[in-house]
Design a protein around this motif. Structure first.
Motif, PDB file in Angstrom:
ATOM      1  N   ILE A 180       0.782  -5.753  10.912  1.00  0.00           N
ATOM      2  CA  ILE A 180       0.519  -6.316   9.466  1.00  0.00           C
ATOM      3  C   ILE A 180      -0.759  -5.086   8.506  1.00  0.00           C
ATOM      4  O   ILE A 180      -0.801  -4.845   7.607  1.00  0.00           O
ATOM      5  N   THR A 181      -1.575  -4.772   9.573  1.00  0.00           N
ATOM      6  CA  THR A 181      -3.257  -4.775   9.163  1.00  0.00           C
ATOM      7  C   THR A 181      -2.376  -2.997   8.900  1.00  0.00           C
ATOM      8  O   THR A 181      -3.246  -1.968   8.516  1.00  0.00           O
ATOM      9  N   ARG A 182      -2.093  -1.934   9.924  1.00  0.00           N
ATOM     10  CA  ARG A 182      -1.909  -0.855   9.968  1.00  0.00           C
ATOM     11  C   ARG A 182      -0.447  -0.181   9.841  1.00  0.00           C
ATOM     12  O   ARG A 182      -0.648   1.452   9.201  1.00  0.00           O
ATOM     13  N   SER A 183       1.148  -0.233  10.388  1.00  0.00           N
ATOM     14  CA  SER A 183       1.961   0.065  10.704  1.00  0.00           C
ATOM     15  C   SER A 183       3.223  -0.546   9.196  1.00  0.00           C
ATOM     16  O   SER A 183       4.079   0.098   8.689  1.00  0.00           O
ATOM     17  N   HIS A 184       2.607  -1.297   9.006  1.00  0.00           N
ATOM     18  CA  HIS A 184       4.486  -2.808   8.369  1.00  0.00           C
ATOM     19  C   HIS A 184       4.095  -3.580   7.117  1.00  0.00           C
ATOM     20  O   HIS A 184       4.374  -4.583   7.407  1.00  0.00           O
ATOM     21  N   GLY A 185       2.742  -3.812   6.957  1.00  0.00           N
ATOM     22  CA  GLY A 185       1.932  -4.453   5.705  1.00  0.00           C
ATOM     23  C   GLY A 185       3.556  -4.708   4.236  1.00  0.00           C
ATOM     24  O   GLY A 185       3.236  -5.843   5.148  1.00  0.00           O
ATOM     25  N   LYS A 186       4.467  -3.512   4.467  1.00  0.00           N
ATOM     26  CA  LYS A 186       4.938  -4.391   3.248  1.00  0.00           C
ATOM     27  C   LYS A 186       6.087  -5.512   3.560  1.00  0.00           C
ATOM     28  O   LYS A 186       6.372  -6.097   3.703  1.00  0.00           O
ATOM     29  N   GLU A 187       6.638  -4.900   5.354  1.00  0.00           N
ATOM     30  CA  GLU A 187       8.076  -5.441   5.682  1.00  0.00           C
ATOM     31  C   GLU A 187       6.961  -7.014   6.181  1.00  0.00           C
ATOM     32  O   GLU A 187       8.088  -7.948   6.085  1.00  0.00           O
ATOM     33  N   TYR A 188       5.748  -6.855   6.192  1.00  0.00           N
ATOM     34  CA  TYR A 188       5.536  -8.086   6.967  1.00  0.00           C
ATOM     35  C   TYR A 188       5.013  -9.353   6.027  1.00  0.00           C
ATOM     36  O   TYR A 188       5.863 -10.611   6.705  1.00  0.00           O
ATOM     37  N   GLU A 189       5.324  -8.837   3.944  1.00  0.00           N
ATOM     38  CA  GLU A 189       5.340  -9.553   3.465  1.00  0.00           C
ATOM     39  C   GLU A 189       6.547  -9.728   3.359  1.00  0.00           C
ATOM     40  O   GLU A 189       6.878 -11.230   2.519  1.00  0.00           O
ATOM     41  N   SER A 190       7.702  -9.550   3.643  1.00  0.00           N
ATOM     42  CA  SER A 190       9.098  -9.918   3.316  1.00  0.00           C
ATOM     43  C   SER A 190      10.450 -10.606   5.171  1.00  0.00           C
ATOM     44  O   SER A 190      11.041 -10.487   4.040  1.00  0.00           O
ATOM     45  N   THR A 191       8.633 -10.303   5.838  1.00  0.00           N
ATOM     46  CA  THR A 191       9.630 -11.401   6.604  1.00  0.00           C
ATOM     47  C   THR A 191       9.306 -12.942   6.888  1.00  0.00           C
ATOM     48  O   THR A 191       8.187 -13.483   6.280  1.00  0.00           O
ATOM     49  N   SER A 192       9.808 -13.193   7.410  1.00  0.00           N
ATOM     50  CA  SER A 192      10.375 -15.281   6.966  1.00  0.00           C
ATOM     51  C   SER A 192       9.785 -15.399   8.571  1.00  0.00           C
ATOM     52  O   SER A 192       9.341 -16.224   8.277  1.00  0.00           O
ATOM     53  N   ARG A 193       9.878 -14.952   9.674  1.00  0.00           N
ATOM     54  CA  ARG A 193       9.927 -15.161  10.778  1.00  0.00           C
ATOM     55  C   ARG A 193      10.088 -14.349  11.490  1.00  0.00           C
ATOM     56  O   ARG A 193      10.068 -13.369  11.599  1.00  0.00           O
ATOM     57  N   ILE A 194       8.925 -14.394  13.001  1.00  0.00           N
ATOM     58  CA  ILE A 194       8.839 -13.700  13.885  1.00  0.00           C
ATOM     59  C   ILE A 194       8.853 -14.393  15.009  1.00  0.00           C
ATOM     60  O   ILE A 194       8.783 -15.232  15.752  1.00  0.00           O
TER      61      ILE A 194
END
Length: 625
Positions: A180-194
């Motif tokens: 979220i904070t360092r590597s893939h913030g944009k991808e996190y925004e488009s993540t539906s589930r983990i």
């Protein structure tokens, strides 16, 4: 190809590890009938560029391509289909995935999973199902800043108390914070589930995103075990909005919204249950011939599945003696520490799996062996004969122990070092631990053989004690229940050791009469050094399990544990009742014959001074980081 005609029901156990996918087939009698596996390097290296199943980055990043795992599932099922495997007979599937890894689903994921076409493979159809195409591997060590953030937020011991473990670089919460904070913030925004790796495989087989499984969810540093729910404070750390760490005020709308968003993306955590997560996806029914009534039972973590492969009962210990040493045990006692792990047990509610992981195991013993062989001019430098001879000729504890860390140690957390010490008797009531040099009058190279095995085992005994402390020598030992002399002897020895050494601490926590006098029920030994009878006989003498020592070989433990879990779940569903897993599995084994029971002279009582000595060595002599 095995003869499946005598089996009415078949079960599949998966093991998705770092380097391969393995599927084991068992029947209703839990007989292992066939094993299929695919090694990622041999089959998918050119396509995905992996080495030993992973892709290694420049800054400690170690990841696996998620699509490779999808290809592996199709690959093995196709192999099974070509073999004429009777998929129609499979009534249950469970298994394990490498612990702590995370998979990030896109907004389109559930729709894609529900509409899979059997004429195409999984990886082609699910290209857009992931917001990030990789999954962090348990070897990933790129999250040092995140580990510091978690410890700074609540404290190392407090984090262990809440989640069962201190922050470890591989743990999912740390990986999510980095994401979220360092590597893939944009991808996190488009993540539906983990998902965890375990729930990822469950999801693929179900054709819909599955809930996290409770025992594996304990490996995230996000789940409050006592409260059986997420910790909002730890979610705040993972989401990058913690008040002290990230400077986001609690009354800032971003604070609660970020916590709620992450909680929604992680989804609910499924409590321990025998009930199925659902029936298998139509994709597998139409493509491979599974029955539409085949049930998928929640997958769990790999270490958790390992304990399901043996008839482990409460207070049993499984000691794996490989390159590292790992102790797995089952306990009702939630006594967390930053030096080990506690997870919910995957099939036994109100129980936990304790896990102690040591970096130094075989490497330290082999170094001692080599030096002993060099001294005695043994031609075969890798021979254990002289080492074993010294062990076999030893009787009572001789007051010589060592800290043998050729590489940095996890438990206790310490840099590489070697410290030898002897026990000096100042009076009947006072002993002192004195470090000494090798080749002094006090310590010869031959002494290392006994000292290293005793020291390693005593460390395990000391740290297992708090987790086993509800057992107790008198309470669970049938030979001692009505034996006042035995009770008196144990109390006398406890009083004696505390007089001689004073208060004893392990990893900063004070030991007490319950923790020091706890004994395992049974001990099982697995891994490379378990083949050395001299070593495990000595360990058995020191551990002193009440109901015996057993040498076991479990080459497909994770997959087998998954198959057993599926079989147990299916049986529970048929009877519509919760069958005790330990009782269910116990019926399948004659421990004395099938599991290699062996007899030793029980010297558990005689090693009380050794317990005190090692505790004082760690407290006084150990160089910590």
């Amino acid at each position: 190809m095995p003869d499946y005609s005598n089996s009415d029901h078949l079960f599949l156990g998966f093991d998705l590890s770092t380097q391969q996918l393995k599927i084991i087939v068992t029947n209703e009698h839990l007989d292992p009938l066939q094993t299929y596996n695919v090694e990622f390097d041999s089959q998918f290296k050119d396509k995905y560029g992996v080495h030993k199943g992973v892709i290694t980055g420049d800054e400690g990043d170690i990841v696996s391509p998620v699509a490779m795992w999808l290809d592996a599932i199709d690959y093995l099922f196709t192999q099974m289909k070509n073999d004429g495997f009777p998929f129609k007979k499979v009534v249950g599937i469970s298994g394990s995935g490498q612990q702590h890894g995370s998979v990030y689903w896109s907004q389109e994921a559930n729709n894609l999973l529900k509409h899979l076409n059997p004429d195409s493979n999984l990886s082609e159809q699910l290209k857009k199902a992931f917001s990030w195409e990789m999954s962090p591997n348990w070897q990933d060590h790129s999250t040092l800043p995140e580990a510091k953030a978690f410890h700074d937020a609540v404290g190392k011991e407090s984090l262990a108390k809440i989640t069962g473990s201190r922050a470890h670089l591989r743990f999912t919460g740390l990986q999510i914070r980095k994401f979220i904070t360092r590597s893939h913030g944009k991808e996190y925004e488009s993540t539906s589930r983990i998902s965890l790796v375990s729930s990822f495989v469950t999801s693929i087989l179900l054709g819909q995103i599955s809930e996290l499984e409770q025992s594996d969810a304990c490996g995230m540093n996000l789940y409050d075990i006592n409260k059986s729910g997420y910790s909002d404070e730890l979610l705040a750390v993972a989401a990058g909005v913690h008040t002290n760490i990230d400077g986001i005020a609690r009354d800032d709308p971003k604070y609660q919204k970020s916590i709620d968003t992450l909680k929604e993306k992680l989804g609910p955590i499924q409590p321990i249950t025998y009930k199925s997560s659902g029936s298998i996806s139509n994709y597998f029914v139409e493509k491979y011939g599974f029955s539409k009534d085949c049930n998928i039972y929640s997958f769990t973590g790999d270490n958790l599945a390992t304990i399901l492969s043996l008839p482990l009962q409460p207070n049993d210990c499984l000691i794996s003696l490989g390159t590292s040493t790992t102790v797995l045990l089952i306990t009702e006692n939630y006594q967390p520490s930053s030096q080990y792990h506690l997870f919910k047990h995957p099939t036994m509610p109100k129980h936990y799996m304790g896990m102690i992981c040591y970096s130094n195991g075989a490497l330290a013993r082999e170094k001692a062996r080599d030096e002993i062989n060099k001294k005695h001019h043994v031609d075969d430098h890798k021979s254990w004969d002289k080492f074993d001879e010294i062990l076999d000729n030893s009787n009572e504890f001789n007051g010589k122990l060592g800290i043998y860390f050729p590489i940095g140690e996890i438990v206790p957390q310490a840099p590489a070092q070697t410290i030898r010490a002897v026990l000096n008797k100042k009076s009947d009531d006072e002993y002192e631990v004195v470090s000494c040099d090798l080749d002094s009058n006090s310590f010869d190279i031959d002494d290392d053989a006994l000292a290293i095995v005793e020291s390693q085992t005593l460390s395990c005994r000391l740290r297992a004690g708090p987790m086993l402390s509800k057992s107790g020598y008198i309470k669970d030992d049938p030979k001692a229940k009505d034996n006042a002399d035995a009770s008196s002897k144990v109390n006398e020895l406890y009083q004696q050791v505390t007089k001689r050494f004073g208060k004893l601490y392990t990893d900063g926590k004070e030991q007490n009469v319950n923790t020091l006098t706890a004994r395992p029920n049974k001990c099982y030994y697995a891994g490379g050094a378990s083949n050395n009878l001299s070593i495990i006989h000595k360990m058995g003498q020191i551990f002193g399990p009440i109901n015996g020592n057993y040498k076991v070989e479990i080459p497909n433990a994770c997959a087998l544990g998954g198959a057993y879990k599926a079989s147990w779940s299916y049986e529970c569903e048929q009877k519509n009742e919760f069958i005790g897993y330990d009782e269910y599995i116990k019926k399948l084994f004659d421990t004395d014959t099938e599991l290699g029971g062996f007899k030793v002279d029980d010297r558990w009582l005689e090693y009380f001074d050794g317990v005190g000595m090692l505790a004082k060595m760690e407290e006084k002599l150990l160089k910590t980081e």
